[in-house]
Enzyme design. Structure first.
Site, short mmCIF file in Angstrom:
data_model
loop_
_atom_site.label_atom_id
_atom_site.label_comp_id
_atom_site.label_asym_id
_atom_site.label_seq_id
_atom_site.Cartn_x
_atom_site.Cartn_y
_atom_site.Cartn_z
N LYS A 169 39.58 78.07 41.73
CA LYS A 169 38.49 78.87 41.14
C LYS A 169 38.62 78.94 39.62
O LYS A 169 37.67 78.68 38.89
CB LYS A 169 38.50 80.28 41.71
CG LYS A 169 37.61 81.26 40.96
CD LYS A 169 37.63 82.63 41.57
CE LYS A 169 38.64 83.59 41.00
NZ LYS A 169 38.35 84.08 39.63
N ASN A 170 39.82 79.28 39.15
CA ASN A 170 39.98 79.54 37.72
C ASN A 170 40.00 78.26 36.88
O ASN A 170 39.98 78.34 35.65
CB ASN A 170 41.24 80.37 37.46
CG ASN A 170 41.06 81.82 37.87
OD1 ASN A 170 39.97 82.21 38.26
ND2 ASN A 170 42.12 82.59 37.79
N ARG A 209 32.98 88.39 35.03
CA ARG A 209 33.43 88.37 33.64
C ARG A 209 33.59 86.96 33.07
O ARG A 209 33.40 86.74 31.89
CB ARG A 209 34.79 89.07 33.54
CG ARG A 209 34.74 90.54 33.49
CD ARG A 209 36.14 91.04 33.29
NE ARG A 209 36.81 90.29 32.23
CZ ARG A 209 36.73 90.58 30.93
NH1 ARG A 209 36.04 91.61 30.54
NH2 ARG A 209 37.36 89.84 30.04
N CYS A 264 35.81 96.50 34.12
CA CYS A 264 35.87 96.07 35.51
C CYS A 264 37.00 96.79 36.21
O CYS A 264 37.79 97.47 35.58
CB CYS A 264 35.97 94.57 35.63
SG CYS A 264 37.61 93.96 35.57
N ARG A 315 39.89 94.98 29.97
CA ARG A 315 39.60 93.56 29.77
C ARG A 315 38.62 93.27 28.64
O ARG A 315 37.50 92.80 28.87
CB ARG A 315 39.11 92.92 31.08
CG ARG A 315 40.14 93.04 32.18
CD ARG A 315 39.70 92.35 33.43
NE ARG A 315 40.11 90.95 33.50
CZ ARG A 315 39.99 90.20 34.59
NH1 ARG A 315 39.47 90.68 35.67
NH2 ARG A 315 40.39 88.96 34.59
N PRO A 316 39.01 93.51 27.41
CA PRO A 316 38.10 93.25 26.28
C PRO A 316 37.93 91.75 26.02
O PRO A 316 38.65 90.93 26.59
CB PRO A 316 38.83 93.90 25.11
CG PRO A 316 40.26 93.91 25.49
CD PRO A 316 40.32 93.98 26.99
N VAL A 317 36.97 91.39 25.15
CA VAL A 317 36.77 89.98 24.78
C VAL A 317 36.90 89.82 23.26
O VAL A 317 36.40 88.87 22.68
CB VAL A 317 35.40 89.43 25.26
CG1 VAL A 317 35.39 89.29 26.77
CG2 VAL A 317 34.25 90.29 24.79
N ASP A 318 37.62 90.76 22.62
CA ASP A 318 37.74 90.73 21.16
C ASP A 318 38.37 89.44 20.64
O ASP A 318 38.00 88.93 19.57
CB ASP A 318 38.54 91.96 20.67
CG ASP A 318 39.91 92.04 21.32
OD1 ASP A 318 39.99 91.89 22.55
OD2 ASP A 318 40.90 92.24 20.60
N ASP A 366 47.99 87.47 39.30
CA ASP A 366 47.12 87.23 40.45
C ASP A 366 47.88 87.11 41.78
O ASP A 366 47.26 86.96 42.84
CB ASP A 366 46.27 85.97 40.23
CG ASP A 366 45.14 86.21 39.23
OD1 ASP A 366 44.92 87.37 38.84
OD2 ASP A 366 44.49 85.23 38.83
N ILE A 371 50.23 92.76 32.66
CA ILE A 371 49.02 92.12 32.09
C ILE A 371 47.83 93.08 32.11
O ILE A 371 47.13 93.23 31.11
CB ILE A 371 48.66 90.84 32.87
CG1 ILE A 371 49.87 89.92 32.99
CG2 ILE A 371 47.46 90.13 32.25
CD1 ILE A 371 50.14 89.03 31.84
C1 UD1 Z 1 42.21 85.08 33.68
C2 UD1 Z 1 41.98 84.77 35.13
C3 UD1 Z 1 42.44 85.94 36.01
C4 UD1 Z 1 43.89 86.30 35.67
C5 UD1 Z 1 44.08 86.50 34.18
C6 UD1 Z 1 45.52 86.69 33.78
C7 UD1 Z 1 40.05 83.32 35.03
C8 UD1 Z 1 38.60 83.14 35.31
N1 UD1 Z 1 40.57 84.52 35.33
O1 UD1 Z 1 41.41 86.21 33.36
O2 UD1 Z 1 42.34 85.55 37.36
O3 UD1 Z 1 44.23 87.50 36.34
O4 UD1 Z 1 43.59 85.35 33.45
O5 UD1 Z 1 46.30 85.63 34.20
O6 UD1 Z 1 40.73 82.41 34.62
N2 UD1 Z 1 42.74 90.47 26.36
C9 UD1 Z 1 42.46 91.08 25.16
N3 UD1 Z 1 41.43 90.59 24.39
C10 UD1 Z 1 40.69 89.51 24.78
C11 UD1 Z 1 40.99 88.88 26.01
C12 UD1 Z 1 42.04 89.38 26.78
O7 UD1 Z 1 43.10 92.06 24.78
O8 UD1 Z 1 39.78 89.12 24.04
C13 UD1 Z 1 43.86 91.00 27.21
C14 UD1 Z 1 43.39 91.48 28.58
O9 UD1 Z 1 42.92 92.82 28.52
C15 UD1 Z 1 44.66 91.35 29.38
C16 UD1 Z 1 45.32 90.11 28.77
O10 UD1 Z 1 44.70 89.92 27.50
O11 UD1 Z 1 45.50 92.45 29.18
C17 UD1 Z 1 45.16 88.85 29.57
O12 UD1 Z 1 43.80 88.68 29.93
P1 UD1 Z 1 43.13 87.24 30.04
O13 UD1 Z 1 44.18 86.19 30.12
O14 UD1 Z 1 42.10 87.10 28.99
O15 UD1 Z 1 42.40 87.35 31.44
P2 UD1 Z 1 41.10 86.55 31.83
O16 UD1 Z 1 41.07 85.29 31.03
O17 UD1 Z 1 39.94 87.46 31.83
#
Ligand code: UD1
Length: 420
Positions: free
Chosen positions: A22-23, A92, A116, A121-124, A304, A326
């Site tokens: 999936k990922n 997301r 969620c 889970r920010p996207v900054d 995961d 995480i």
């Molecule tokens: C991906 C996986 C998910 C997995 C996760 C961690 C996909 C579609 N999903 O999610 O199954 O659980 O990796 O292995 O591949 N963060 C920030 N700012 C950002 C982005 C992330 O602070 O802009 C933080 C998140 O809050 C979290 C950490 O970084 O604490 C890791 O998150 P991230 O690796 O981004 O998770 P996803 O990519 O959403």
């Protein structure tokens, strides 16, 4: 809304085939936005998240032919680079269209994913990275609105390791002007799978699989054929289910080298693991010893897989500690496991699990994807009947899970609420 009914207490036995990841599928499907030429993907898993993303890509104007595990996508004419709230809010990973749309069309409007179940889970970091490449980004009415005539290569340091963040920026950089260096990049095998697909499309990428990825932008990318890697989390989930039920299971079409930390933990829990080309066999040496673990970015133990191990630890000999580093709210399965008789205490980001002799079937509720997998494993271990509500979470990420488990001898069935 469907439910799963499990009559537990039977060891799993036999063999089962692992589906596409999936990922890996989600970012790779988004890569189709980077070119006007068609891309054909094989080993695509049949999952709700994949269907949601295909719907989103169709809404953008991508032409899609999809049959079974194969799909051909052609983004020759993208009508409007806008990903609307209705689709983004359900998944997301929709944020993965942002980088490719902006890089190819110079404009993208993508709804901000909401909070969620498993934390903020920010996207900054996605946004900061694109800004470093010269994008102008505003938040308007809950949407990320990004503009850039042509993105420019940049050195980008991400202070947290982010999987989709790395993927989004890698895709954007593939079409940028000049060289981009992503530092503290995610090393997950799915990031590598995306990089290999992009390279197949003509991208110039080096360092994928390490924490420094270098991308030399090109002016256009080509079509390609790409086979999506097998799902390491599905593989790990079946391995834990086999170990926790004291079974003997062979997984076909797996990639054991992507599962080192998980296989080590299973051995520590007293499992015997035999590896051969693309196959993993697991059985127990003796009693389940359970295992303490701490989640961290790849190659350390994956977040995961945390919930599934907790189900196994619930019936292990002795006490174990599971630490989640995480995501801040990823213990929602604990209260459901307690309903089945588990003895688990949560202190901050650690769960202390005192193994009990047996779990007893009960009615429980799935709260997110991996929590659902945990409850399925707990149901397989428990004596009597377990009924799991809200299994739509499970359908997001596990292909035909009840058929595959039935094939291994589990007594598991799905019923829709009308039959209940
Ligand atoms: C991906 C996986 C998910 C997995 C996760 C961690 C996909 C579609 N999903 O999610 O199954 O659980 O990796 O292995 O591949 N963060 C920030 N700012 C950002 C982005 C992330 O602070 O802009 C933080 C998140 O809050 C979290 C950490 O970084 O604490 C890791 O998150 P991230 O690796 O981004 O998770 P996803 O990519 O959403």
């Amino acid at each position: 809304m469907d439910q799963l009914v499990i009559a537990g207490g039977r060891p799993l036995a036999g063999s089962v085939r692992i589906s596409g990841a999936k990922n890996a599928a989600l970012p790779i499907l988004c890569a189709s936005l980077l070119t006007a030429q068609p891309l054909t993907f094989t080993n695509l898993p049949d999952l709700r998240d994949v269907a949601t993303l295909l719907r989103l890509l169709r809404s953008l104007g991508v032409q899609i032919e999809h049959q079974g595990s194969q799909a051909t996508l052609c983004a020759q004419a993208v009508t409007e680079p806008v990903a609307a709230y209705d689709l983004v809010k359900t998944m997301r990973a929709s944020i993965l269209v942002l980088g490719p749309l902006l890089a190819r069309f110079g404009y993208a409007r993508v709804s901000l994913p909401g909070g969620c179940a498993i934390g903020e889970r920010p996207v900054d970091l996605h946004i900061k990275g694109l800004q470093a490449m010269g994008a102008h980004i505003d938040i308007e009415h809950g949407d990320i609105v990004a503009r850039a005539k042509r993105l420019k290569g940049a050195r980008i340091f991400m202070d947290t390791v982010t999987v989709t963040g790395t993927e989004n920026l890698m895709m954007a950089a593939a079409l940028a002007d000049g060289v981009t260096v992503l530092e503290n990049a995610a090393r997950e095998p799915e990031v590598v799978d995306l990089a290999l697909c992009l390279i197949g499309m003509g991208a110039r990428i080096k360092g994928h699989g390490t924490d420094v990825i270098t991308i030399e932008g090109v002016s256009a990318l080509n079509g390609a054929h790409y086979a999506i890697m097998p799902d390491r989390i599905e593989t790990g989930t079946f391995l834990v289910a086999a170990a926790a039920t004291g079974g003997d299971v062979q997984l076909i079409g797996a990639r054991p080298e992507t599962l080192d930390s998980v296989l080590e933990k299973l051995k520590e829990a007293n499992a015997i693991i035999d590896l051969s080309a693309q196959q993993i066999r697991i059985r127990m040496r003796g009693p389940n010893h359970g295992v303490s673990l701490r989640t961290a970015p790849y190659p350390a133990f994956p977040t995961d897989m945390q919930a599934q191990f907790m189900a196994m630890n619930a019936v292990a000999v002795g006490t174990t500690v599971v630490t989640e580093t995480i995501f801040e709210n990823r213990f929602m399965h604990v209260q459901e496991l307690r309903r089945l008789g588990a003895n688990i205490e949560v202190e901050g980001n650690a769960a202390i699990i005192r193994g009990v002799e047996r779990l007893e079937g009960a009615r429980v509720m799935a709260t997110d994807l991996r929590a659902s997998a945990c409850l399925v494993i707990a149901g397989l271990i428990a004596q009597g009947e377990t009924l799991i509500d809200r299994i739509y979470h499970l359908d997001r990420g596990y292909e035909k899970i009840e058929q595959k488990l039935s094939q291994l001898g589990a007594h598991i069935s799905r019923r829709s609420l009308e039959d209940a």
